[in-house]
Design a protein around this motif. Structure first.
Motif, PDB file in Angstrom:
ATOM      1  N   ILE A 177       0.887  -1.165   0.000  1.00  0.00           N
ATOM      2  CA  ILE A 177       0.000   0.000   0.000  1.00  0.00           C
ATOM      3  C   ILE A 177       0.918   1.206   0.000  1.00  0.00           C
ATOM      4  O   ILE A 177       1.873   1.269   0.769  1.00  0.00           O
ATOM      5  CB  ILE A 177      -0.916   0.028   1.235  1.00  0.00           C
ATOM      6  CG1 ILE A 177      -1.860  -1.181   1.217  1.00  0.00           C
ATOM      7  CG2 ILE A 177      -1.704   1.332   1.290  1.00  0.00           C
ATOM      8  CD1 ILE A 177      -2.670  -1.315   2.486  1.00  0.00           C
ATOM      9  N   THR A 178       0.664   2.159  -0.858  1.00  0.00           N
ATOM     10  CA  THR A 178       1.520   3.339  -0.936  1.00  0.00           C
ATOM     11  C   THR A 178       0.671   4.594  -0.816  1.00  0.00           C
ATOM     12  O   THR A 178      -0.517   4.581  -1.099  1.00  0.00           O
ATOM     13  CB  THR A 178       2.334   3.336  -2.247  1.00  0.00           C
ATOM     14  OG1 THR A 178       3.231   4.442  -2.237  1.00  0.00           O
ATOM     15  CG2 THR A 178       1.456   3.401  -3.468  1.00  0.00           C
ATOM     16  N   ASN A 179       1.303   5.671  -0.377  1.00  0.00           N
ATOM     17  CA  ASN A 179       0.617   6.938  -0.188  1.00  0.00           C
ATOM     18  C   ASN A 179       1.515   8.046  -0.723  1.00  0.00           C
ATOM     19  O   ASN A 179       2.703   8.062  -0.423  1.00  0.00           O
ATOM     20  CB  ASN A 179       0.352   7.145   1.313  1.00  0.00           C
ATOM     21  CG  ASN A 179      -0.486   8.348   1.587  1.00  0.00           C
ATOM     22  OD1 ASN A 179      -1.572   8.474   1.068  1.00  0.00           O
ATOM     23  ND2 ASN A 179       0.017   9.242   2.411  1.00  0.00           N
ATOM     24  N   ILE A 216       1.623  14.505   0.857  1.00  0.00           N
ATOM     25  CA  ILE A 216       0.445  15.373   0.932  1.00  0.00           C
ATOM     26  C   ILE A 216       0.915  16.781   1.266  1.00  0.00           C
ATOM     27  O   ILE A 216       1.660  16.977   2.223  1.00  0.00           O
ATOM     28  CB  ILE A 216      -0.553  14.860   1.983  1.00  0.00           C
ATOM     29  CG1 ILE A 216      -1.010  13.440   1.610  1.00  0.00           C
ATOM     30  CG2 ILE A 216      -1.741  15.808   2.100  1.00  0.00           C
ATOM     31  CD1 ILE A 216      -1.892  12.787   2.653  1.00  0.00           C
ATOM     32  N   THR A 246       2.949  12.170   6.789  1.00  0.00           N
ATOM     33  CA  THR A 246       1.918  11.121   6.716  1.00  0.00           C
ATOM     34  C   THR A 246       2.523   9.750   6.732  1.00  0.00           C
ATOM     35  O   THR A 246       3.610   9.525   6.279  1.00  0.00           O
ATOM     36  CB  THR A 246       1.081  11.263   5.452  1.00  0.00           C
ATOM     37  OG1 THR A 246       1.935  11.211   4.315  1.00  0.00           O
ATOM     38  CG2 THR A 246       0.288  12.524   5.439  1.00  0.00           C
TER      39      THR A 246
END
Length: 69
Positions: free
Chosen positions: A54-56, A59, A69
């Protein structure tokens, strides 16, 4: 790319849920419309190296500073 459209405004969360239910591709991106050039290629690089991840993205606030984050 395929577009899922609702006959009424569902709000942000329910709108995301609608899109997720109709997703058929290898990747799913829930996207806020403000992005930088080449964002998708950079976003996918870690996913191409790892089987499950899972990557983000980073921001940014309205003044351009990065949130932790």
């Amino acid at each position: 790319m395929e577009l899922s459209k609702s006959p009424r405004n569902l709000g942000y969360g329910e709108g995301d849920d609608l899109g997720v239910r109709h997703t058929k591709g290898e990747y799913m991106v829930i996207l806020d419309p403000k992005v930088e050039k080449n964002w998708l290629e950079e976003f996918l690089k870690p996913l191409e190296r790892e089987e499950k991840l899972i990557t983000n993205p980073k921001i940014l606030t309205h003044d351009g500073s990065t949130l932790n984050t």
